[in-house]
Design an enzyme around this catalytic site. Structure first.
Site, PDB file in Angstrom:
ATOM      1  N   SER A   1      -9.634   1.635   2.982  1.00 28.94           N
ATOM      2  CA  SER A   1      -8.756   2.436   2.160  1.00 28.94           C
ATOM      3  C   SER A   1      -7.671   1.658   1.423  1.00 28.94           C
ATOM      4  O   SER A   1      -7.016   2.215   0.533  1.00 28.94           O
ATOM      5  CB  SER A   1      -8.101   3.512   3.028  1.00 28.94           C
ATOM      6  OG  SER A   1      -7.216   2.931   3.974  1.00 28.94           O
TER       7      SER A   1
ATOM      8  N   SER B   1      -9.953  -0.840   7.108  1.00 32.14           N
ATOM      9  CA  SER B   1      -9.296  -0.652   5.811  1.00 32.14           C
ATOM     10  C   SER B   1      -8.630  -1.893   5.229  1.00 32.14           C
ATOM     11  O   SER B   1      -8.192  -1.878   4.077  1.00 32.14           O
ATOM     12  CB  SER B   1      -8.269   0.478   5.890  1.00 32.14           C
ATOM     13  OG  SER B   1      -8.936   1.712   5.937  1.00 32.14           O
TER      14      SER B   1
ATOM     15  N   LYS C   1       0.856  -1.192   0.000  1.00 32.16           N
ATOM     16  CA  LYS C   1       0.000   0.000   0.000  1.00 32.16           C
ATOM     17  C   LYS C   1       0.891   1.241   0.000  1.00 32.16           C
ATOM     18  O   LYS C   1       1.916   1.279   0.701  1.00 32.16           O
ATOM     19  CB  LYS C   1      -0.891  -0.039   1.247  1.00 32.16           C
ATOM     20  CG  LYS C   1      -1.942   1.058   1.335  1.00 32.16           C
ATOM     21  CD  LYS C   1      -2.830   0.832   2.557  1.00 32.16           C
ATOM     22  CE  LYS C   1      -3.908   1.890   2.700  1.00 32.16           C
ATOM     23  NZ  LYS C   1      -4.796   1.628   3.858  1.00 32.16           N
TER      24      LYS C   1
END
Lengths: 486, 127
Positions: free
Chosen positions: A161, A185, A83
């Protein structure tokens, strides 16, 4: 042997066996995934940066090491994605935010270093919701890379996210990825994209080098094809790090998924006090969270109940009610206050007005006014939440609920519009406020053949137990082997 | 972070009225403060006799706390984009939601001995 599409969805152990058999080299495997990232990544807005040069260098090194018998373990030579909130030296780290899209942090996050030491190959920085969703986005187009698109249907969101890790693993662009969770997330994109995701206990994995949204609630964790894959990755990234004072010297030890015995056999064995491999003494015990499937889509409920039937084959199943505590208020206050302190500079510099989602341009303003009293009161209530949840685990190995109340939201609707009338169990807020671990595994398909998920939550430091239950569930089902046509 | 539920939106007309009241109240407070600052200090002179009270209009209702906070935000983070009504209304809705959450947190029964869940150590952090 030429690599085929089936390799894109293979487990880490299977890819590793092929490497060690000489079916392909790490460089060939890496080129295979780099090609998918370059070619298919844009289809899902899954990628922030493809790290081709670094990946080829790391893959060549893995091949050299494996050739001389220096085997660093199951991740050696396996590509992965991170990420884009994890710092990587010499490569942009954008936090999903337009004002930072070219920013380079001259350091590697500890997780990146640990994976390199385990021989893994960083192939891409993966897209994410801007500022990890801390600005309050209300629809999917909330990243400078575009809305995260779901590999099962690009008309739907990949979740957030950790949107890039969700869609990249779901579409077979990388075998595994590192995501982060402050509140939902990892669970959310893993659930929406039909993959497995683990939210570790707070402190299990060093946060050093990761964007801080909330210093006491951020957790980094693996997202992969199977519970076993996630166990292998978590083993590599866990443990104390002097650079993160909150990290704990508790390295996960996951070698082989244990086989949990069928309940009938376990029952007879329990008389002789034999221990199950979940370490709880006898039979694995799971408790359904009361009313957790009351406000979910019909197919989500149906799949959940079918999952319980599977779990019942090797677990005792009971029911518990979550104590009535202000989980959402505590988690929300902590995150809002930490975000306000961490990102006030975006307001004073005016960079906030460059955010992609219109609502993210003003979503931080109100949080600047929350009084310190609220933060401290939230922190005073938090230990009560921890104690109350810990008591729930007396005699129970895991709590279980549907991961999400609906399948992935359509991109042309606001989140609240699509999920009107549905809501998930409060265990998401409670678990994150308490810092306890969770895992989601795919458990079927719902509306428009979109994936649904099963959520297991355990006591602090019980990841091995959760992974064991999830691995046994996956041994008895094949939902984790389903993948979209890409 | 996964998005939470959206708080109830505020009626547009009510919001415009509230915002105008808050702006007026803030402006009046600012003018009064400026006037007070400009008054010469008369520390050696005896206090003047108070004037007899005239019949005055009752004070208007003070603006709600969220409106005052919104005005504080406008002053602290000035930006022309903060004049947009939709933006202001969005922030105002968030403020009301935060204030409601604050009231819920304050109403949670806590004893004096209930310490915050963070630990502070005297050891300096590592490199």
């Amino acid at each position: 042997m030429p690599l085929k599409d089936k390799h894109a969805f293979a487990s880490i152990r299977r890819l590793g066996r092929g490497l060690r058999r000489g079916d392909y080299t790490s460089l060939e495997l890496t080129e295979f995934f780099l090609d998918r990232l370059e070619r298919l990544g844009p289809r899902y807005n899954a990628v922030a940066t493809v790290t081709g040069t670094l990946a080829r260098r790391e893959a060549r090194r893995a091949d050299t090491e494996l050739a001389v018998g220096r085997d660093l373990g199951p991740l050696h030579g396996i590509p992965y994605g991170a990420k884009d909130l994890l710092a990587t030296r010499g490569i942009p780290t954008s936090w999903g935010a337009a004002p930072m899209k070219d920013r380079v942090i001259d350091a590697d996050a500890t997780v990146i270093v640990k994976l390199r030491e385990a021989g893994a190959v960083l192939a891409a920085k993966l897209a994410m919701v801007e500022i990890a969703g801390g600005l309050g986005y209300k629809q999917s187009d909330a990243s400078f890379t575009g809305a995260g698109l779901n590999p099962w249907d690009t008309g739907r969101w990949s979740g957030g996210s950790s949107s890039g890790p969700g869609s990249a693993v779901g579409a077979g662009l990388v075998p595994f990825a590192i995501g982060s969770e402050t509140w939902g997330s990892i669970m959310n994109p893993a659930g929406f994209c039909g993959i497995t995701g683990v939210r570790p206990t707070y402190g299990r994995v060093s946060r050093h080098g990761a964007m801080a949204l909330s210093w006491t609630m951020d957790k980094l964790g693996p997202m992969g094809r199977t519970a076993d894959d996630c166990g292998l990755v978590l083993t590599a990234i866990s443990g104390h790090d002097p650079a993160d004072a909150t990290s704990v010297d508790k390295t996960l030890e996951w070698s082989q998924p244990p086989r949990l015995k069928s309940k009938s056999k376990s029952k007879s064995k329990s008389k002789s006090k034999s221990k199950s491999k979940t370490g709880t003494g006898t039979v694995t015990k799971i408790a359904v969270i009361a009313d957790c499937d009351k406000h979910v889509q019909k197919a989500v409920r149906k799949n959940f109940r079918k999952s319980l039937e599977k779990l019942e084959k090797f677990c005792q199943i009971g029911e518990v009610s979550l104590p009535d505590l202000p989980y959402e208020d505590v988690a929300g206050t902590l995150i809002s206050c930490d975000m306000a302190a961490a990102f006030e500079g975006l307001l004073t510099s005016g960079d906030i007005w460059q955010m992609t989602a219109p609502e993210d341009r003003w979503g931080a303003h109100a949080a600047m006014m929350i009084p310190a009293r609220d933060y401290i009161n939230a922190m005073r209530i938090r230990p009560k939440i921890q104690s109350a949840l810990d008591q729930l685990f007396e005699g129970v190995d895991a709590l279980v609920a549907p991961t999400l109340s609906t399948v992935a939201y359509p991109n042309d609707q606001s989140f609240s519009e699509y999920r009107r009338g549905h809501h998930s169990s409060r265990i998401g807020a409670a678990g994150n406020a308490a810092g306890i671990p969770g895992i989601t595994v795919p458990n079927g398909f719902g509306e428009d053949k979109m994936p649904t998920g099963l959520h297991l939550v355990g006591r602090a430091w019980s990841e091995t137990t959760l992974l064991g239950i999830a691995a046994e569930y996956q041994h008895r089902t094949d939902w984790h082997e389903e993948h979209p046509d890409v | 972070m996964t998005p939470n539920s959206t708080p109830d939106p505020v009626n547009r007309r009510d919001f415009a009225r509230t915002l105008a009241a808050a702006t007026a109240a803030t402006a009046a407070t600012t003018l009064q403060a400026n006037a007070d600052d400009k008054k010469p200090k008369q520390t050696d002179k005896p206090e003047p006799k108070p004037e007899p009270k005239r019949a005055t209009k009752p004070d208007p209702e003070p603006p709600p706390p969220a409106a005052l906070l919104l005005e504080t935000i406008r002053q602290r983070y000035p930006d022309k984009r903060l004049e947009d009504q939709d933006v202001l209304q969005g922030i105002y809705t968030d403020l009301r939601s935060d204030l409601a959450r604050s009231r819920r947190l304050s109403s949670f029964p806590l004893e004096n001995a209930d310490e915050p869940g963070f630990l502070f150590a005297a050891d300096p952090p590592g490199p």
